[in-house]
Scaffold this motif. Structure first.
Motif, mmCIF file in Angstrom:
data_model
loop_
_atom_site.group_PDB
_atom_site.id
_atom_site.type_symbol
_atom_site.label_atom_id
_atom_site.label_comp_id
_atom_site.label_asym_id
_atom_site.label_seq_id
_atom_site.Cartn_x
_atom_site.Cartn_y
_atom_site.Cartn_z
ATOM 1 N N ARG A 1 15.507 -1.449 7.283
ATOM 2 C CA ARG A 1 14.589 -0.440 6.723
ATOM 3 C C ARG A 1 13.502 -1.121 5.903
ATOM 4 N NH1 ARG A 1 19.369 2.256 5.758
ATOM 5 N NH2 ARG A 1 19.298 1.737 3.544
ATOM 6 N N ALA A 2 13.885 -2.133 5.136
ATOM 7 C CA ALA A 2 12.908 -2.875 4.339
ATOM 8 C C ALA A 2 11.916 -3.592 5.253
ATOM 9 C CB ALA A 2 13.606 -3.874 3.430
ATOM 10 N N ARG A 3 12.408 -4.142 6.356
ATOM 11 C CA ARG A 3 11.509 -4.830 7.299
ATOM 12 C C ARG A 3 10.547 -3.837 7.930
ATOM 13 N NH1 ARG A 3 7.998 -8.287 8.221
ATOM 14 N NH2 ARG A 3 7.631 -8.708 10.420
ATOM 15 N N VAL A 4 11.027 -2.679 8.318
ATOM 16 C CA VAL A 4 10.140 -1.652 8.891
ATOM 17 C C VAL A 4 9.063 -1.275 7.878
ATOM 18 C CG1 VAL A 4 10.025 0.762 9.664
ATOM 19 C CG2 VAL A 4 11.799 -0.752 10.567
ATOM 20 N N GLN A 5 9.434 -1.135 6.625
ATOM 21 C CA GLN A 5 8.456 -0.798 5.591
ATOM 22 C C GLN A 5 7.411 -1.909 5.463
ATOM 23 O OE1 GLN A 5 10.042 -0.219 1.645
ATOM 24 N NE2 GLN A 5 8.318 1.078 1.070
ATOM 25 N N ARG A 6 7.855 -3.169 5.489
ATOM 26 C CA ARG A 6 6.904 -4.287 5.409
ATOM 27 C C ARG A 6 5.985 -4.316 6.626
ATOM 28 N NH1 ARG A 6 11.597 -6.848 3.666
ATOM 29 N NH2 ARG A 6 11.780 -8.033 5.613
ATOM 30 N N ILE A 7 6.531 -3.989 7.790
ATOM 31 C CA ILE A 7 5.723 -3.933 9.015
ATOM 32 C C ILE A 7 4.664 -2.846 8.884
ATOM 33 C CG2 ILE A 7 5.757 -3.300 11.465
ATOM 34 C CD1 ILE A 7 8.546 -4.678 11.594
ATOM 35 N N GLU A 8 5.059 -1.666 8.407
ATOM 36 C CA GLU A 8 4.108 -0.557 8.262
ATOM 37 C C GLU A 8 2.982 -0.931 7.308
ATOM 38 O OE1 GLU A 8 6.769 2.556 7.091
ATOM 39 O OE2 GLU A 8 7.236 3.099 9.163
ATOM 40 N N ILE A 9 3.300 -1.609 6.229
ATOM 41 C CA ILE A 9 2.276 -2.032 5.270
ATOM 42 C C ILE A 9 1.352 -3.067 5.913
ATOM 43 C CG2 ILE A 9 1.917 -3.317 3.117
ATOM 44 C CD1 ILE A 9 4.504 -1.882 2.088
ATOM 45 N N ALA A 10 1.933 -4.033 6.613
ATOM 46 C CA ALA A 10 1.128 -5.059 7.282
ATOM 47 C C ALA A 10 0.208 -4.424 8.322
ATOM 48 C CB ALA A 10 2.030 -6.109 7.926
ATOM 49 N N LEU A 11 0.706 -3.417 9.036
ATOM 50 C CA LEU A 11 -0.134 -2.712 10.011
ATOM 51 C C LEU A 11 -1.302 -2.013 9.321
ATOM 52 C CD1 LEU A 11 2.537 -1.244 12.429
ATOM 53 C CD2 LEU A 11 0.680 -2.818 13.047
ATOM 54 N N ASP A 12 -1.024 -1.355 8.198
ATOM 55 C CA ASP A 12 -2.104 -0.697 7.450
ATOM 56 C C ASP A 12 -3.161 -1.715 7.039
ATOM 57 O OD1 ASP A 12 -0.837 1.745 7.678
ATOM 58 O OD2 ASP A 12 -0.023 1.731 5.643
ATOM 59 N N GLN A 13 -2.731 -2.873 6.580
ATOM 60 C CA GLN A 13 -3.681 -3.901 6.166
ATOM 61 C C GLN A 13 -4.479 -4.430 7.359
ATOM 62 O OE1 GLN A 13 -0.721 -6.307 3.964
ATOM 63 N NE2 GLN A 13 -2.212 -6.267 2.280
ATOM 64 N N CYS A 14 -3.816 -4.648 8.482
ATOM 65 C CA CYS A 14 -4.512 -5.136 9.679
ATOM 66 C C CYS A 14 -5.544 -4.127 10.175
ATOM 67 C CB CYS A 14 -3.510 -5.447 10.790
ATOM 68 S SG CYS A 14 -2.538 -6.937 10.540
ATOM 69 N N TRP A 15 -5.135 -2.859 10.265
ATOM 70 C CA TRP A 15 -6.072 -1.834 10.721
ATOM 71 C C TRP A 15 -7.257 -1.709 9.769
ATOM 72 C CZ3 TRP A 15 -6.548 -0.509 15.408
ATOM 73 C CH2 TRP A 15 -5.448 -0.375 16.251
ATOM 74 N N ASP A 16 -6.999 -1.793 8.476
ATOM 75 C CA ASP A 16 -8.079 -1.734 7.492
ATOM 76 C C ASP A 16 -9.046 -2.894 7.686
ATOM 77 O OD1 ASP A 16 -9.323 -0.749 4.896
ATOM 78 O OD2 ASP A 16 -8.766 -2.813 4.363
ATOM 79 N N LEU A 17 -8.514 -4.098 7.875
ATOM 80 C CA LEU A 17 -9.364 -5.265 8.078
ATOM 81 C C LEU A 17 -10.188 -5.114 9.354
ATOM 82 C CD1 LEU A 17 -10.313 -8.077 7.266
ATOM 83 C CD2 LEU A 17 -8.257 -9.007 8.392
ATOM 84 N N LEU A 18 -9.583 -4.630 10.404
ATOM 85 C CA LEU A 18 -10.308 -4.430 11.655
ATOM 86 C C LEU A 18 -11.421 -3.395 11.480
ATOM 87 C CD1 LEU A 18 -10.427 -5.284 14.624
ATOM 88 C CD2 LEU A 18 -8.820 -3.447 15.130
ATOM 89 N N ARG A 19 -11.124 -2.295 10.759
ATOM 90 C CA ARG A 19 -12.165 -1.275 10.502
ATOM 91 C C ARG A 19 -13.302 -1.864 9.674
ATOM 92 N NH1 ARG A 19 -7.635 2.102 10.181
ATOM 93 N NH2 ARG A 19 -7.461 1.784 7.946
ATOM 94 N N GLN A 20 -12.969 -2.687 8.677
ATOM 95 C CA GLN A 20 -14.013 -3.329 7.871
ATOM 96 C C GLN A 20 -14.906 -4.207 8.744
ATOM 97 O OE1 GLN A 20 -13.047 -5.387 4.142
ATOM 98 N NE2 GLN A 20 -10.956 -4.628 4.462
ATOM 99 N N ARG A 21 -14.285 -5.002 9.599
ATOM 100 C CA ARG A 21 -15.058 -5.895 10.468
ATOM 101 C C ARG A 21 -15.977 -5.100 11.392
ATOM 102 N NH1 ARG A 21 -14.016 -11.067 11.089
ATOM 103 N NH2 ARG A 21 -14.502 -11.007 13.317
ATOM 104 N N ARG A 22 -15.463 -4.021 11.953
ATOM 105 C CA ARG A 22 -16.276 -3.195 12.852
ATOM 106 C C ARG A 22 -17.425 -2.532 12.099
ATOM 107 N NH1 ARG A 22 -11.307 -0.634 16.461
ATOM 108 N NH2 ARG A 22 -11.027 -2.485 17.761
#
Length: 80
Positions: free
Chosen positions: A34-55
Motif C-alpha cells: 500500500r505504501a508503494r502504491v502511494q509512492r507510485i501515485e505521488i511519483a505519477l502526479d509529479q511526472c504528469w505535472d512536469l510533462l504539463r509544464q514542459r508542454r
C-alpha cells in the motif's frame, strides 16, 4: 529529462501499479505494498505535472528544459 523519458517513467510506474493491484485482486495489499502504491501515485502526479509544464513552456515559446519537478507538497495540494 525530456518528454520521452518522462513518458517512459510514467509508463513504468503505471505498469508497476497495475501489476501490484492485479496480483492482489482477491487479497488485500500488504502495508508495504500500500505504501508503494502511494509512492507510485505521488511519483505519477509529479511526472504528469512536469510533462504539463514542459508542454506549456513549449506552447509559449519558452525552453521546456526550464521546467522543474515540483515538490510533493505542491503537486498533492493543487486546487481542482
Amino acid at each position: 529529462m525530456d518528454d520521452e523519458q518522462i513518458l517512459s517513467q510514467i509508463n513504468g510506474l503505471v505498469e508497476e501499479e497495475k501489476d501490484l493491484r492485479q496480483r492482489h485482486a482477491d487479497v488485500p495489499l500488504t502495508a508495504g505494498e500500500r505504501a508503494r502504491v502511494q509512492r507510485i501515485e505521488i511519483a505519477l502526479d509529479q511526472c504528469w505535472d512536469l510533462l504539463r509544464q514542459r508542454r506549456a513552456r513549449r506552447e509559449f515559446d519558452q525552453n521546456p528544459d526550464g521546467a522543474m519537478a515540483r515538490s510533493v507538497e505542491t503537486v498533492e495540494h493543487y486546487q481542482q
